[in-house]
Design a protein around this motif. Structure first.
Motif, PDB file in Angstrom:
ATOM      1  N   GLU A 273     -68.020  52.867 -32.446  1.00 42.87           N
ATOM      2  CA  GLU A 273     -68.891  51.719 -33.148  1.00 42.87           C
ATOM      3  C   GLU A 273     -68.976  52.031 -34.577  1.00 42.87           C
ATOM      4  OE1 GLU A 273     -72.517  51.978 -31.077  1.00 42.87           O
ATOM      5  OE2 GLU A 273     -71.791  51.630 -29.147  1.00 42.87           O
ATOM      6  N   LYS A 274     -68.988  53.071 -35.156  1.00 41.23           N
ATOM      7  CA  LYS A 274     -69.148  53.307 -36.841  1.00 41.23           C
ATOM      8  C   LYS A 274     -67.721  53.208 -37.463  1.00 41.23           C
ATOM      9  CE  LYS A 274     -73.257  55.761 -35.868  1.00 41.23           C
ATOM     10  NZ  LYS A 274     -73.871  57.222 -35.886  1.00 41.23           N
TER      11      LYS A 274
ATOM     12  N   TYR B  19     -67.557  55.596 -43.523  1.00 40.70           N
ATOM     13  CA  TYR B  19     -67.565  56.657 -42.344  1.00 40.70           C
ATOM     14  C   TYR B  19     -66.302  57.199 -42.320  1.00 40.70           C
ATOM     15  CZ  TYR B  19     -68.066  58.070 -37.606  1.00 40.70           C
ATOM     16  OH  TYR B  19     -67.935  58.896 -36.531  1.00 40.70           O
ATOM     17  N   ARG B  20     -66.075  58.459 -42.175  1.00 45.78           N
ATOM     18  CA  ARG B  20     -64.960  59.264 -42.431  1.00 45.78           C
ATOM     19  C   ARG B  20     -64.429  59.938 -40.963  1.00 45.78           C
ATOM     20  NH1 ARG B  20     -65.336  62.710 -47.987  1.00 45.78           N
ATOM     21  NH2 ARG B  20     -63.158  62.800 -47.572  1.00 45.78           N
TER      22      ARG B  20
ATOM     23  N   ILE C   9     -61.285  42.391 -35.166  1.00 46.39           N
ATOM     24  CA  ILE C   9     -60.455  43.654 -35.151  1.00 46.39           C
ATOM     25  C   ILE C   9     -61.366  44.752 -34.317  1.00 46.39           C
ATOM     26  CG2 ILE C   9     -61.143  44.341 -37.161  1.00 46.39           C
ATOM     27  CD1 ILE C   9     -58.748  45.808 -37.648  1.00 46.39           C
ATOM     28  N   GLU C  10     -60.771  45.444 -33.300  1.00 50.24           N
ATOM     29  CA  GLU C  10     -61.461  46.368 -32.585  1.00 50.24           C
ATOM     30  C   GLU C  10     -60.550  47.516 -32.328  1.00 50.24           C
ATOM     31  OE1 GLU C  10     -62.029  44.978 -28.641  1.00 50.24           O
ATOM     32  OE2 GLU C  10     -60.120  43.948 -28.639  1.00 50.24           O
ATOM     33  N   VAL C  11     -61.143  48.461 -32.293  1.00 47.48           N
ATOM     34  CA  VAL C  11     -60.441  49.902 -31.761  1.00 47.48           C
ATOM     35  C   VAL C  11     -60.897  50.424 -30.296  1.00 47.48           C
ATOM     36  CG1 VAL C  11     -62.247  51.252 -32.872  1.00 47.48           C
ATOM     37  CG2 VAL C  11     -60.038  52.157 -32.776  1.00 47.48           C
TER      38      VAL C  11
END
Length: 897
Positions: A829-830, A836-837, A864-866
């Motif tokens: 989600e982040k 965010y690394r 876009i999604e992952v």
């Protein structure tokens, strides 16, 4: 052994500091006070002004009335005079003090003569003392003059002494506001000599003044009043000083004065007497009106007079209360004991003794029940008592009409009873008359009910009691029947009237409570101040039955009014009233003392000292005290909602600032680390080549140069990502669409990352018949570069990376999949958030690549999604919409030259 020094009271110290701060921060008012015209108030004021001018103090004469006196006119020489404002009034041109010019000039001190002067109709304020208060609010010191006969609380005393009623008065609160009062005194004999010499009035006017107002006895009494008034002020100053410095306690128990106020014109005298008594006792005082629950409603004239009396008491510093009760005396005594009142002021009764025998004596009831409370009885002026108008019922039925309808009702009951005579007995027939008496009492009030009772007894005796058709009574027992019939009718009607009155009061209170509850519920759901203002205007129209709009305090000079149906347009005059209320925080417009000729009534929406906006009401000429209290409560609810919305906006802005600070800190931390690493490598390699170029072997030299190039490219990618993110957040990213094949974009991205993808085979699978894409090829290429680079970063060497694409009628879907460690659930989600690394340690990056991909894809209208793959790894899926159709092929032979 030394004596203990008493420690000062902390509360007293706080009060002292606050009072000193208030005195230092506010404009000063100085009043030159005299007992009669001609004592030299204006001349003394001009003398002080000339002395201040010699000390280079900015002094301006706003208005100075010379009345043709040579000495006073000569004292004006050398002083700056403010040009007066001219008014056309009844065919004449009149001049008045120009308040706007004074506010624009803004001197250090301004001289405004004759504080009690009434302004010409059309001025901003009806009275000059209101102009002075506005000057003080603007931070301008004011010098002014005043005679003792113009003090509101002494008005009736002066009238008794001189037999002249002074119409122009100044509230005592204005004198209490003065920072300094200078008494300008002159022996009466010397004043009379000046009058004869023509130094006060012209000869013909002086002769008339000597015979009337300027009698020696009058002047002596007025001088005593002036001296006492100034002495009271000095005593207040001394007492304040003692309290502030904790020198000694001046009294052990405080006095409290209660004055009973009513619609009678004589109440004005009682109010002034109570003010003087409270000032002499250094006590607080209360003006109370008791509304009997069984009395007939007041007429409109009485209501207006009562409201004027309550406003007068409020202007003199009294606490105003409204009480209800079955008996006026009992309600007064109950409130007096509850508030620890020590003195009660009542007016002398002016009605006949028969009324006291019938209704009871208020004075006797209060005196007998007062106990240890002192009761003062004061008479009113005879010329103040006027005949009272005929009262009207709340439903608008005059009592004269009520008497007529009561007579007709008794006649109708007599006919009905005559028809029922053969069936019913005398006792039953009398019940019909009792029912009529009750109905008349409920419908028309006490007076018509008494008339109905008398007529019912007479009709019952004449038509139904032997001997009939005569008023003679053969049986003395019938007298008891008639008496009981009349008494029971009155008792029942009184109880019915009381219940009706209580019902009306309860209904009125319930309606107001319900309106406040509905307003608070509606305001509880408001999201911003504009919405709160619109809700306040909407409920205001429903409650007050007039057009209502709310103007919030303008943030950029623009005045916007929100009404029930949206924005409301107002003319320049109405805007002037609204802006004045916004600046001064006081009511203005129709029905007020400021700009009373305006079409609207404006009330400030305040929260503490801050003015959040203005509630404007159209078509309402006056508000009684009870309505003003309700309007104040109504507006306070809106003020709380508007303030809450403003605080919410401020909290949101503060949270955004905190978020930006956090992002800035994260950016600086990440960028400083990621820039330092390639810079260190570049500096180290370049230093080696510079200092040891002769001893470095050729192969090692080529490696150092390659390292410099790689680290420079790494820095270039980092800076490019920062620039792309800046373009996305500032809205500067522009999509330049072209029709391009997807194979070309993927091939260009793989070519750019050839060195980065070394050792990681890339497999591409594109669906058959893949259409052309209408996209910005540079942006989509950058998206694929970032995704492939991210996959190479997290994928071990020798692991393959897959790029696939498919299409349908609406979307083109592209997936970049790897066989790396994948992402934990919380990171899914982040991962597209800035900076965010990820949880993997030892892998560089600022955390901007994936947020940049999301921004560029969304700029094309895509998404876009992952998600994680089965067997390990992650899949990034981007969906791009198909825009229109592919361009047609160019026909052969039609190309241009």
């Amino acid at each position: 052994m030394t004596e203990d020094v008493p420690r000062p009271d902390p509360d007293a110290l706080v009060r002292r500091i606050r009072s000193e701060a208030q005195r230092q921060g506010r404009a000063r008012l100085k009043i030159f006070f005299g007992f009669a015209p001609g004592v030299g108030k204006t001349y003394r004021m001009l003398q002080v002004a000339r002395d201040m001018t010699d000390q280079r103090v900015d002094v301006v004469v706003g208005v100075a009335e010379t009345h043709g006196r040579f000495d006073t006119g000569a004292a004006l020489l050398g002083l700056e005079l403010l040009a007066p404002r001219r008014f056309e009034y009844r065919g004449r041109t009149l001049t008045e003090f120009d308040l706007d010019a004074a506010l624009a000039r803004r001197p250090r001190v301004i001289l405004v003569d004759e504080l009690a002067h009434s302004n010409v109709e059309g001025s901003r304020h009806p009275k000059r003392w209101q102009d002075v208060l506005e000057l003080l609010d603007a931070g301008i010191d004011v010098f002014t003059t005043l005679n003792v006969q113009h003090v509101e609380s002494l008005n009736d005393v002066v009238a008794q002494i001189t037999s002249v009623r002074v119409r122009e008065t100044v509230p005592d609160a204005v004198l209490d506001r003065a920072d300094e009062i200078e008494l300008v005194d002159l022996p009466p004999d010397e004043l009379l000599a000046r009058l004869k010499e023509g130094k006060v009035y012209f000869p013909d006017q002086a002769a008339r003044a000597t015979e009337n107002f300027f009698r020696r006895g009058n002047l002596l009494a007025l001088r005593e009043l002036a001296l006492r008034r100034v002495a009271d002020r000095v005593d207040v100053d001394v007492r304040t000083y003692r309290e502030e410095h904790s020198i000694e306690q001046t009294w052990t128990a405080g006095e409290r004065v209660l004055v009973c106020v009513g619609p009678s014109p004589a109440s004005a005298r009682l109010i002034r007497a109570a003010r003087r008594m409270a000032a002499g006792l250094r006590a607080s005082w209360v003006a109370a009106y008791v509304e009997p629950s069984t009395a007939a409603p007041l007429s409109r004239e009485d209501l207006e007079r009562l409201d004027a009396h309550l406003r007068l008491a409020e202007s003199m510093g009294a606490e105003v209360v409204r009480l209800t009760g079955d008996r006026v005396g009992a309600a007064l005594l109950a409130y007096a004991r509850k508030r620890h009142v020590t003195r009660i002021i009542l007016g002398k009764p002016t009605h006949s003794r028969l009324r006291d025998l019938w209704r009871g004596s208020l004075l006797d009831e209060v005196v007998r029940g007062s106990g240890d409370i002192d009761v003062h009885v004061i008479s009113g002026d005879e010329d103040e008592v006027r005949p009272r108008a005929v009262a009207a019922r709340p439903d608008g039925v005059p009592q004269l009409t009520g008497y007529l309808l009561a007579t007709l009702s008794v006649a109708f009951a007599t006919g009905l009873t005559w028809l029922a005579r053969p069936v019913l007995g005398l006792a039953d027939l009398s019940m019909i008359y009792l029912l009529v008496i009750i109905l008349v009492a409920v419908r028309f009030g006490r007076g018509p009910s008494v008339a109905a009772s008398a007529l019912s007894v007479a009709a019952f005796n004449f038509f139904f009691v032997s001997p009939r058709f005569t008023f003679a009574v053969s049986d003395l027992r019938n007298f008891l029947t008639f008496t009981m019939m009349f008494g029971i009718g009155q008792l029942i009607s009184a109880l019915a009237l009381r219940i009706k009155r209580q019902e009306l009061n309860a209904r009125d209170r319930e309606a107001r409570t319900a309106s406040l509850y509905a307003l608070s519920r509606a305001l509880a759901s408001t999201a911003d101040e504009r919405h709160a203002a619109r809700v306040l205007a909407e409920h205001g129209e429903e409650v007050f039955q007039v057009a209502v709009a709310v103007a919030l305090a303008p943030k950029a000079g623009e005045l916007v009014l929100d009404g029930r149906s949206g924005m409301v347009a107002v003319d320049a005059a109405e805007q002037g009233v609204i802006r004045w209320v916004l600046e001064h925080g006081q009511p203005a417009g129709s029905g007020t003392d400021t700009l009373p000729g305006a079409k609207i009534t404006c009330v400030p929406v305040r929260s503490g000292p801050s003015v959040l906006g203005v509630l404007a009401l159209w078509g309402r000429r006056s508000l009684d005290l009870e309505s003003r209290d309700f309007l104040e409560t109504f507006v306070r609810q809106g003020a709380l909602a508007i303030e809450r919305a403003q605080l919410a906006e401020e909290a949101k802005a503060a949270a955004l600032r905190v978020r930006l600070e956090e992002m800035r800190s994260s950016l600086l931390s990440a960028v400083s680390h990621d820039l330092r690493t390639p810079l260190s490598a570049i500096i180290g390699a370049a230093t080696t080549l510079r200092d040891d170029s002769a001893t470095v072997p050729a192969g090692e030299r080529a490696g150092l140069l390659e390292a410099i190039c790689e680290e420079a490219e790494r820095m270039e990618r980092l800076v490019a990502n920062l620039l792309d993110m800046t373009r996305l957040e500032s809205g500067g990213l522009r999509v330049r669409r072209e029709w391009v094949p997807l194979e070309e974009i993927i091939g260009s991205a793989l070519t750019r990352l050839e060195s980065r993808l070394e050792g990681r085979p890339v497999t591409t699978r594109l669906a058959e018949g893949m259409p052309l894409l209408s996209v910005d090829p540079l942006l989509i290429e950058q998206v694929l570069v970032n995704l492939l680079e991210n996959a190479a970063k997290y994928t071990p060497a020798g692991t393959s990376i897959e790029v696939s694409a498919r299409w349908d009628d609406s979307l083109v879907t592209i997936e970049v999949a790897d066989r790396g460690p994948g992402l934990p659930e919380e990171a899914l989600e982040k991962v597209f958030e800035k900076f965010y690394r990820g949880p993997h340690v030892g892998i560089g990056g600022v955390g901007l690549g994936l947020p940049i991909c999301k921004g560029m894809v969304e700029a094309h209208g895509g998404s876009i999604e992952v998600f994680n793959r089965e067997g390990g790894g992650a899949v990034f899926r981007l969906a791009l919409p198909r825009v229109g159709g592919a361009p047609p092929a160019e026909p052969p032979g039609e190309a241009g030259p």
